[in-house]
Design an enzyme around this catalytic site. Structure first.
Site, PDB file in Angstrom:
ATOM      1  N   GLY A 199      67.941  24.756  82.948  1.00 48.52           N
ATOM      2  CA  GLY A 199      68.384  25.981  83.589  1.00 48.52           C
ATOM      3  C   GLY A 199      69.873  25.941  83.832  1.00 48.52           C
ATOM      4  O   GLY A 199      70.484  24.872  83.877  1.00 48.52           O
ATOM      5  N   GLN A 212      77.673  28.207  87.780  1.00 49.07           N
ATOM      6  CA  GLN A 212      77.897  26.879  87.225  1.00 49.07           C
ATOM      7  C   GLN A 212      78.894  26.892  86.071  1.00 49.07           C
ATOM      8  O   GLN A 212      79.426  25.845  85.706  1.00 49.07           O
ATOM      9  CB  GLN A 212      76.576  26.263  86.750  1.00 49.07           C
ATOM     10  CG  GLN A 212      75.642  25.908  87.892  1.00 49.07           C
ATOM     11  CD  GLN A 212      74.379  25.277  87.378  1.00 49.07           C
ATOM     12  OE1 GLN A 212      73.439  25.969  87.006  1.00 49.07           O
ATOM     13  NE2 GLN A 212      74.380  23.962  87.316  1.00 49.07           N
ATOM     14  N   CYS A 252      70.780  18.214  88.364  1.00 46.13           N
ATOM     15  CA  CYS A 252      71.551  19.447  88.209  1.00 46.13           C
ATOM     16  C   CYS A 252      72.753  19.155  87.333  1.00 46.13           C
ATOM     17  O   CYS A 252      73.410  18.120  87.517  1.00 46.13           O
ATOM     18  CB  CYS A 252      71.988  19.943  89.587  1.00 46.13           C
ATOM     19  SG  CYS A 252      72.962  21.458  89.560  1.00 46.13           S
ATOM     20  N   LEU A 253      73.029  20.055  86.405  1.00 41.94           N
ATOM     21  CA  LEU A 253      74.192  19.874  85.540  1.00 41.94           C
ATOM     22  C   LEU A 253      75.494  19.858  86.338  1.00 41.94           C
ATOM     23  O   LEU A 253      76.489  19.308  85.881  1.00 41.94           O
ATOM     24  CB  LEU A 253      74.221  20.970  84.469  1.00 41.94           C
ATOM     25  CG  LEU A 253      73.036  20.946  83.487  1.00 41.94           C
ATOM     26  CD1 LEU A 253      73.084  22.163  82.573  1.00 41.94           C
ATOM     27  CD2 LEU A 253      73.005  19.658  82.691  1.00 41.94           C
ATOM     28  N   HIS A 309      65.435  26.460  91.961  1.00 44.10           N
ATOM     29  CA  HIS A 309      66.695  25.723  91.851  1.00 44.10           C
ATOM     30  C   HIS A 309      67.827  26.643  91.380  1.00 44.10           C
ATOM     31  O   HIS A 309      68.907  26.665  91.978  1.00 44.10           O
ATOM     32  CB  HIS A 309      66.490  24.553  90.869  1.00 44.10           C
ATOM     33  CG  HIS A 309      67.697  23.735  90.606  1.00 44.10           C
ATOM     34  ND1 HIS A 309      67.818  22.427  91.030  1.00 44.10           N
ATOM     35  CD2 HIS A 309      68.843  24.004  89.937  1.00 44.10           C
ATOM     36  CE1 HIS A 309      68.987  21.948  90.637  1.00 44.10           C
ATOM     37  NE2 HIS A 309      69.633  22.891  89.969  1.00 44.10           N
ATOM     38  N   GLU A 310      67.576  27.395  90.316  1.00 43.47           N
ATOM     39  CA  GLU A 310      68.636  28.246  89.763  1.00 43.47           C
ATOM     40  C   GLU A 310      68.971  29.410  90.689  1.00 43.47           C
ATOM     41  O   GLU A 310      70.139  29.764  90.837  1.00 43.47           O
ATOM     42  CB  GLU A 310      68.260  28.749  88.371  1.00 43.47           C
ATOM     43  CG  GLU A 310      68.085  27.657  87.326  1.00 43.47           C
ATOM     44  CD  GLU A 310      69.239  26.678  87.219  1.00 43.47           C
ATOM     45  OE1 GLU A 310      70.409  27.065  87.445  1.00 43.47           O
ATOM     46  OE2 GLU A 310      68.980  25.507  86.902  1.00 43.47           O
ATOM     47  N   HIS A 335      71.467  28.612  93.335  1.00 48.60           N
ATOM     48  CA  HIS A 335      72.872  28.647  92.902  1.00 48.60           C
ATOM     49  C   HIS A 335      73.498  30.017  93.142  1.00 48.60           C
ATOM     50  O   HIS A 335      74.686  30.113  93.443  1.00 48.60           O
ATOM     51  CB  HIS A 335      72.988  28.331  91.403  1.00 48.60           C
ATOM     52  CG  HIS A 335      72.946  26.877  91.070  1.00 48.60           C
ATOM     53  ND1 HIS A 335      73.901  25.976  91.481  1.00 48.60           N
ATOM     54  CD2 HIS A 335      72.054  26.166  90.337  1.00 48.60           C
ATOM     55  CE1 HIS A 335      73.617  24.781  91.017  1.00 48.60           C
ATOM     56  NE2 HIS A 335      72.484  24.859  90.319  1.00 48.60           N
TER      57      HIS A 335
END
Length: 157
Positions: free
Chosen positions: A46, A51, A89-90, A131-132, A135
């Site tokens: 994701g 991000q 997480c990226l 999670h996304e 953000h």
């Protein structure tokens, strides 16, 4: 399309609330394509627009590697159950943390044609949606992590 730079924890953009997308423009379509390319290139499941430095309510998710969801202005309308597991997480490279999330979620979003649709998910998809969407409101999973973050173990290919 282009691979965009992924912003990392501590960068101001990750702590901000994103704005609603009111129309689909060529620039927004390009952003979505770039987000998909960036997510796949980074081996993520994701990616949210902040991000890559863009404060728009857009996320892309693909937990199978072949069936991406594009969610514009998403919101969770139903959730139930509970699951606890490791998240990464990226934007927090090299780390993982244990997080408890709902085991089922239903979200409503707009597609690339600005038409409303629903997505329902359990387990990994439910976790990825939560999670996304965090953000988009300026939150990272580390705020929910139970205990200290751990070093991620690289999987051998």
């Amino acid at each position: 399309m282009a691979i965009r730079n992924i912003r990392e924890m501590g960068e101001e953009v990750l702590g901000k609330t994103c704005k609603l997308v009111t129309e689909m423009t060529p620039r927004t379509k390009e952003l979505i394509e770039d987000m998909l390319d960036t997510m796949y290139e980074s081996n993520g499941v994701g990616l949210a627009a902040p991000q890559v430095g863009v404060l728009k309510r857009i996320v892309v998710i693909d937990v199978t590697g072949e069936d991406p969801y594009i969610l514009i202005n998403p919101r969770i309308v139903e959730s139930s159950g509970e699951q606890t597991g490791m998240e990464a997480c990226l934007s927090v490279p090299g780390k993982t943390g244990q997080v408890t999330r709902p085991n089922y979620v239903k979200a409503v979003a707009l597609d690339v044609n600005m038409r409303e649709f629903e997505v329902e998910g359990t387990e990994l998809l439910a976790r990825a949606i939560c999670h996304e969407l965090d953000h988009l409101d300026g939150h990272l999973y580390v705020e929910k992590a139970e205990g200290p973050l751990q070093d991620a173990v690289e999987e051998e290919s």
